[in-house]
Design a protein around this motif. Sequence first.
Motif: not given
Length: 252
Positions: A82-84, A218-221, A239-242
Amino acid sequence: MKFITFDSSTKALSVALAEGEQPTDFTIKASTTTLGKRQHGQTLAPAVENILKQVDWKMSDIDAIIVGNGPGSYTGLRIGVTFAKVWANATKLPLYSVSSLALMAGSASKQTDFVLPIMDARRQTAYTALYQYDNQAVLQAVEPDQHIKFEEFLAKIKKHINPNCELTLIGTDIDEFVEMASRQLPTTKLTVIDDWNAYPHTVNAFGKVPWTQIEEPTLLAPNYAHATLAEQEWAEKSDSDTLNPDELIDFK
């Protein structure tokens, strides 16, 4: 170009800076791997700021980001990825991912025939893979990163391993897995790395580990390889990805 790489897939947090133009030709400017009581969500941003200060770089000097993408700790991976993602999206920088298992494997000697990194996933299962150095001394996956019963994995890799070759097992707290390997591969020379070098050190990202460029950050999982039902449900609610970039670090 100036690169930063970080990995938070285990209880160790690793960050490195390097400068160069070719994937196999970099100068390491600074690196650090630390173990601490605080979670990576509290320590990653300060670690990035501190290592940049060591070489008198600013956030704006960074040209590309490389993140350890797992497998490993579910929460740790989400924090690092998420940071990256937030950083790359906020600054429009190129983003690359590397295998956290490959970062572990990079501590093995280039003279070994095969490298088998191991992260204990409990109940005699592991996050693991089989790697081999190519002619350019870059690690390539012979068996991809996966979550599997370790006995099954050992049976799977027998087709690759010559009875007289050298296999390096690398990981922390892996005595049980070493014993399994000794039983299933009795004629194979086993070398074990289970000390500080067994953690995913991001300095190994430069010249030893292949990168994957992420076209749309944004699509990196994270590559969890395996997630429990509870973890999957948590991810759906999270919601950590946002996260707002300003909540993580000042990217200026």
